[in-house]
Design a protein around this motif. Structure first.
Motif, PDB file in Angstrom:
ATOM      1  N   SER A  87      -3.366  -2.393  -0.192  1.00 17.09           N
ATOM      2  CA  SER A  87      -2.193  -2.426   0.691  1.00 17.09           C
ATOM      3  C   SER A  87      -2.179  -3.659   1.595  1.00 17.09           C
ATOM      4  O   SER A  87      -1.109  -4.195   1.907  1.00 17.09           O
ATOM      5  N   SER A  91       0.562  -7.202   2.481  1.00 16.04           N
ATOM      6  CA  SER A  91       1.050  -7.175   3.858  1.00 16.04           C
ATOM      7  C   SER A  91       0.524  -8.350   4.669  1.00 16.04           C
ATOM      8  O   SER A  91       1.142  -8.747   5.663  1.00 16.04           O
ATOM      9  N   GLY A 119      -0.773  -6.509  -4.663  1.00 16.65           N
ATOM     10  CA  GLY A 119      -1.642  -5.398  -4.299  1.00 16.65           C
ATOM     11  C   GLY A 119      -2.088  -4.528  -5.453  1.00 16.65           C
ATOM     12  O   GLY A 119      -2.834  -3.567  -5.253  1.00 16.65           O
ATOM     13  N   TYR A 159      -4.710   0.022   8.001  1.00 15.37           N
ATOM     14  CA  TYR A 159      -4.718   0.986   6.898  1.00 15.37           C
ATOM     15  C   TYR A 159      -4.455   2.399   7.418  1.00 15.37           C
ATOM     16  O   TYR A 159      -3.673   3.155   6.832  1.00 15.37           O
ATOM     17  N   ARG A 162      -0.852   2.910   8.183  1.00 15.54           N
ATOM     18  CA  ARG A 162      -0.070   2.997   6.943  1.00 15.54           C
ATOM     19  C   ARG A 162      -0.179   4.402   6.354  1.00 15.54           C
ATOM     20  O   ARG A 162       0.814   4.964   5.872  1.00 15.54           O
ATOM     21  N   ALA A 338       1.224   3.673  -2.259  1.00 25.80           N
ATOM     22  CA  ALA A 338      -0.009   2.906  -2.466  1.00 25.80           C
ATOM     23  C   ALA A 338       0.016   2.236  -3.830  1.00 25.80           C
ATOM     24  O   ALA A 338       0.785   2.623  -4.718  1.00 25.80           O
ATOM     25  N   THR A 339      -0.847   1.246  -3.997  1.00 21.92           N
ATOM     26  CA  THR A 339      -0.889   0.500  -5.257  1.00 21.92           C
ATOM     27  C   THR A 339      -2.024   0.943  -6.171  1.00 21.92           C
ATOM     28  O   THR A 339      -2.122   0.478  -7.299  1.00 21.92           O
TER      29      THR A 339
END
Length: 448
Positions: A87, A91, A119, A159, A162, A338-339
């Motif tokens: 993430s 960003s 990401g 994090y 997020r 999320a990735t």
């Protein structure tokens, strides 16, 4: 080009043994830096995170040397979960991200995972190109363009915020008592903090890393201590993370463990009811239980299977426009948030389901009846190829014939260890044991 370094999840092995040496890490950093540099894009940056392994210091420094040698600026996050790197890479407008971790493996192992500027983990093609650059060598930056490195102190806080932002506005966990097992790994600070800030009573364990105790008798692959703690403290839920916190096992109030299949079934069902499940499809690997497939089918939902590895799950999700996927082992991928797999994120959304439904964890964590499944691992000498043995092939064919459509057999080589994984599913447990044992024994004989 035949890949020699990269497996199913980056480069992994025993620390200070090829390929996981400081020398190779420096070469990988230089090669990846050259691969990710974008002409005309100004300053080039890479973020690097790690878990709590002792060898992480060595690899962090070696990668930093490699990246800076080709002109990349390095932002060091320190110990953070793998999904935090996923993430924070976009960003922070970085060209790449790196996570130093061997996930659920013991401390003597380590690994290097790469993320692109979006990401997401790299494709096989991208990893192959980086490996080619390692072999060919890369052009060094001039003395005036060598990169810089600096510590980023607020990575875990970014994090954490997020994570909390993915929950409904005003959602709290007040009144819930939660055991969180951080595996003495990357989430040992952020996981208890997030749960406490959301109002829960937190009972932390696995939060005293010493560089050698990551995943040691704790975490998602060893949940026994957390199970006992849940029962002893009468907790409402247990959340078991692994060393880099990208996977989770859920423990209900009775101390029973629910794997990733049950968590995915819950999320898929709830999302479908709310018309939030993209294409009414869940993506999972060939290892997911047949019971999950039947559960989804009974609700008019689809299961799209991939080969093993959360990276392949994510690739299928992106290609098909799906937003929920994961693995039986506990990787839960929610691309709306999320990735990559995120164990703490999955735990928070399981808790959200408990709050919104008022149901106990034991009900939510038992969405379907599993088809009996048995897995055995057979170790072989590196460089061997037991699955090419004619006797092994015949044994597998015979097993499939014995099941005769009543179950399935899945034989595969691990992408991270010299293991052959023998898995089968069948309603008849006696037959299931016979089939798995016969194949495992034949493979063992073939390996000598």
């Amino acid at each position: 080009m035949t890949r020699k370094l990269f497996g199913t999840d980056g480069v992994r092995g025993t620390a200070n043994t090829h390929p996981m040496t400081a020398e190779m890490a420096m070469k990988l950093g230089a090669a990846a830096g050259r691969y990710f540099r974008r002409e005309g894009a100004g300053a080039h940056r890479v973020v690097i995170g790690k878990d709590t392994r002792l060898s992480g210091y060595m690899f962090e420094n070696a990668l930093t040397a490699g990246f800076t040698s080709v002109g990349m600026n390095v932002l060091l996050l320190g110990p953070v979960p793998t999904p935090a790197v996923g993430s924070l890479t976009p960003s922070m407008r970085a060209d790449a991200g790196v996570m130093i971790s061997a996930s659920h493996n013991p401390h003597e192992d380590n690994g290097i995972k790469f993320f692109g500027p979006d990401g997401f983990k790299l494709s096989d093609a991208a990893e192959t190109e980086i490996e080619r650059l390692v072999e060919e060598g890369t052009e060094r930056a001039s003395p005036g363009t060598i990169g810089r490195a600096k510590r980023i102190d607020d990575g875990r806080f970014r994090y954490a915020e997020r994570l909390k932002s993915t929950l409904p506005v005003g959602r709290t966990l007040e009144g819930l008592r939660i055991v969180v097992d951080c595996a003495n790994g990357a989430a040992h600070r952020v996981a208890p903090e997030v749960l406490w800030e959301l109002g829960a009573e937190v009972i932390p364990m696995g939060v005293e890393p010493d560089g050698l105790n990551i995943n040691l008798d704790c975490g998602s692959t060893r949940p026994e201590t957390a199970q006992r703690l849940v029962r002893e403290r009468r907790a409402d839920l247990g959340i078991c993370l692994d060393g880099d916190a990208d996977r989770v096992m859920i423990i209900d109030e009775n101390g029973e463990v629910a794997d990733g299949d049950q968590v995915m079934a819950l999320f898929a069902s709830r999302w479908a009811e709310a018309d939030l499940l993209a294409e009414r499809t869940l993506v999972a690997t060939v290892m997911s239980n047949l019971g999950l497939e039947r559960f989804l089918g009974s609700r008019g939902l689809q299961l799209h299977r991939t080969k093993v590895g959360d990276r392949y799950v994510v690739e299928a999700m992106r290609a098909g426009g799906y937003n929920l996927g994961g693995e039986q082992s506990g990787h839960i991928v929610m691309t709306d948030h999320a990735t990559t797999g995120d164990g703490l994120l999955a735990g928070l959304h399981f808790l959200t389901a408990m709050v919104e439904t008022g149901e106990k964890a034991s009900k939510l964590a038992a969405q379907f009846d599993k088809v009996p499944q048995l897995l055995k691992n057979v170790r072989y000498q590196p460089g061997g190829a037991p699955l090419e043995d004619e006797g092994v092939k015949k044994e597998i064919a015979a097993a499939e014939e014995r099941l005769n459509g009543s179950g399935r057999v899945l034989i595969r080589a691990s992408g991270t260890e010299p293991l052959i994984r023998v898995m089968a599913e069948c309603e008849d447990e006696a037959l299931l044991a016979e089939v798995v044992d016969s194949i495992a024994d034949r493979i063992a004989r073939a390996t000598g």
